[in-house]
Design an enzyme around this catalytic site. Sequence first.
Site, PDB file in Angstrom:
ATOM      1  N   LYS A  36       4.432   8.996   8.941  1.00 48.99           N
ATOM      2  CA  LYS A  36       4.209   8.375  10.256  1.00 48.99           C
ATOM      3  C   LYS A  36       5.236   8.804  11.321  1.00 48.99           C
ATOM      4  O   LYS A  36       5.090   9.903  11.859  1.00 48.99           O
ATOM      5  CB  LYS A  36       4.071   6.863  10.084  1.00 48.99           C
ATOM      6  CG  LYS A  36       2.841   6.580   9.189  1.00 48.99           C
ATOM      7  CD  LYS A  36       2.391   5.163   9.079  1.00 48.99           C
ATOM      8  CE  LYS A  36       1.065   5.114   8.329  1.00 48.99           C
ATOM      9  NZ  LYS A  36       1.048   4.348   7.118  1.00 48.99           N
ATOM     10  N   TYR A  93       0.856  -1.191   0.000  1.00 48.63           N
ATOM     11  CA  TYR A  93       0.000   0.000   0.000  1.00 48.63           C
ATOM     12  C   TYR A  93       0.884   1.231   0.000  1.00 48.63           C
ATOM     13  O   TYR A  93       1.885   1.283   0.711  1.00 48.63           O
ATOM     14  CB  TYR A  93      -0.881  -0.001   1.252  1.00 48.63           C
ATOM     15  CG  TYR A  93      -1.747   1.235   1.412  1.00 48.63           C
ATOM     16  CD1 TYR A  93      -2.842   1.455   0.577  1.00 48.63           C
ATOM     17  CD2 TYR A  93      -1.473   2.175   2.399  1.00 48.63           C
ATOM     18  CE1 TYR A  93      -3.636   2.591   0.730  1.00 48.63           C
ATOM     19  CE2 TYR A  93      -2.267   3.312   2.563  1.00 48.63           C
ATOM     20  CZ  TYR A  93      -3.346   3.514   1.721  1.00 48.63           C
ATOM     21  OH  TYR A  93      -4.141   4.629   1.876  1.00 48.63           O
ATOM     22  N   ASP A  95       9.298   2.755  -0.249  1.00 49.46           N
ATOM     23  CA  ASP A  95       8.287   3.442   0.549  1.00 49.46           C
ATOM     24  C   ASP A  95       8.506   3.066   2.012  1.00 49.46           C
ATOM     25  O   ASP A  95       8.185   1.957   2.430  1.00 49.46           O
ATOM     26  CB  ASP A  95       6.885   3.046   0.061  1.00 49.46           C
ATOM     27  CG  ASP A  95       5.777   3.798   0.805  1.00 49.46           C
ATOM     28  OD1 ASP A  95       6.085   4.483   1.813  1.00 49.46           O
ATOM     29  OD2 ASP A  95       4.608   3.684   0.386  1.00 49.46           O
TER      30      ASP A  95
HETATM   31  C1  PLP Z   1       0.461   4.837   5.755  1.00 51.06           C
HETATM   32  C2  PLP Z   1       1.186   4.589   4.487  1.00 51.06           C
HETATM   33  C3  PLP Z   1       1.098   5.447   3.388  1.00 51.06           C
HETATM   34  C4  PLP Z   1       0.133   6.596   3.349  1.00 51.06           C
HETATM   35  O1  PLP Z   1       0.389   7.529   4.325  1.00 51.06           O
HETATM   36  P1  PLP Z   1      -0.792   8.546   4.762  1.00 51.06           P
HETATM   37  O2  PLP Z   1      -0.113   9.470   5.730  1.00 51.06           O
HETATM   38  O3  PLP Z   1      -1.848   7.691   5.371  1.00 51.06           O
HETATM   39  O4  PLP Z   1      -1.247   9.235   3.545  1.00 51.06           O
HETATM   40  C5  PLP Z   1       1.894   5.209   2.295  1.00 51.06           C
HETATM   41  N1  PLP Z   1       2.738   4.173   2.265  1.00 51.06           N
HETATM   42  C6  PLP Z   1       2.857   3.329   3.300  1.00 51.06           C
HETATM   43  C7  PLP Z   1       3.822   2.197   3.227  1.00 51.06           C
HETATM   44  C8  PLP Z   1       2.072   3.491   4.428  1.00 51.06           C
HETATM   45  O5  PLP Z   1       2.141   2.619   5.424  1.00 51.06           O
END
Ligand code: PLP
Length: 444
Positions: free
Chosen positions: A279, A156, A251
């Site tokens: 995060k 994701y 990511d």
């Molecule tokens: C949480 C997450 C996102 C998206 O981040 P948001 O702050 O919710 O937009 C993208 N990539 C990864 C791997 C994530 O865990």
Amino acid sequence: MKDAGKPQASGKPKLSENDKLVQRAERLMPGGVSSPVRAFKAVGGKPRFIARGEGARIWDVEGREYVDFQLSFGPLIHGHAFPAVGNALAEAAHHGTSFGAPTEREVELAEIVTARHPAMKWVRFVNSGTEAVMSAIRLARAATNRTLILKFEGCYHGHADSLLVKAGSGLVTFGEPTSAGVPQSVVQDTATLPLNDDVALETFFHAYGERVACAIIEALPANNGLLPQRPEWLRKLEKLCKENGALFIVDEVITGFRLGWGGASSLYGLKPDLVTLGKVIGGGLPVGAYGGRSDLMKQVAPLGGMYQAGTLSGNPLAMAAGIATLRALEQHPDPFGMLATRTKTFTQRVREIAADRQIPCTVVEQGSLFWIVLDQIDAQPRSPSVVKPEAVKRFARFHHACLQHGVFLPPSAYEVEFMSLAHDNAALDDALRAMDMAFAEVQP
Ligand SMILES: *Cc1c(COP(=O)(O)O)cnc(C)c1O
């Protein structure tokens, strides 16, 4: 909650405080929530409205206490209401919350991030992980002058249009949107491959390599369960990107400053061209960042032709929370080692209590992340398809039993659990006692 809905003398159903809020919210907001998984659709029942948190624990609006392993889906590496973050926020707010002009805190957070994450030579701050990913992809396309992007099934990357794509049947598939409202024309340039598949990688790059702008991957996939990949396979992807002139994007929105200073990239010996963060670097405020090779980042406006902007980007509150969070990690003698040890010990105990209650249970763990699957599966699952429908149903019952006994797990069998530095022995012992009672209640 037992008597919720029971008619009173007046004939009106008596709603709990929580369910009154659910009703008020559902009247005005889709699902009553600001982000879909919070609505508890995957486990059934009503979401719990949370009133406050402290350390490893949260309290709902009716005063029930929980040991929290959802931890806002990852940002809170020091736990809830971490005093250093609270103080930094108060101090920052006192002097103004946004200027639309640069401030010293952005420089300070940029200095910490680039000093600590080996792949981050330059950085741009944004407001969410989604924005970070969206911008990194735009930059990859700008820098390579190519359009195709490659992603992996089970990973994701936020909700940008071009990444809301699923794999169809066949080894290489393009453009099947996973959301209504995403046009075919946007996702036709996104290819999706299965994780952990050498042949798929080779076939894809052989056929399309010269057209690929970038591959993006969660080096430790943690959004459809926890699916550690073979480091050789990850390095093969990196190598194929380099050989084909495509950029390699890791990511690290979950893994950055959680698995270690260099995130999943360092853990697996990867050298990404670009990295996305979010995060933990926001300490619980809305922050994202993308960065990497300075020659690439110099193509971002105003230095280069790739446009990306944000009214609130790098705002003092978000930066203050991020700085306080990362500085506290720096001051800790061994934050990531301690988190990993705690997680190992705790998950081993969870496996034991499940076994004592004769509940089929696998707990996958890596660093401060773990994933509870109520089934006997491969201890190193590589793909989200390992979760059977029975395990999903069992998890829904377990989730509610945990809530009942004071443990807050993310409300989906596919979400991972998080450990924080605030999860001390007292909290973890309370959690184990509660989970033991919960396991007793989900016995078939
Ligand atoms: C949480 C997450 C996102 C998206 O981040 P948001 O702050 O919710 O937009 C993208 N990539 C990864 C791997 C994530 O865990």
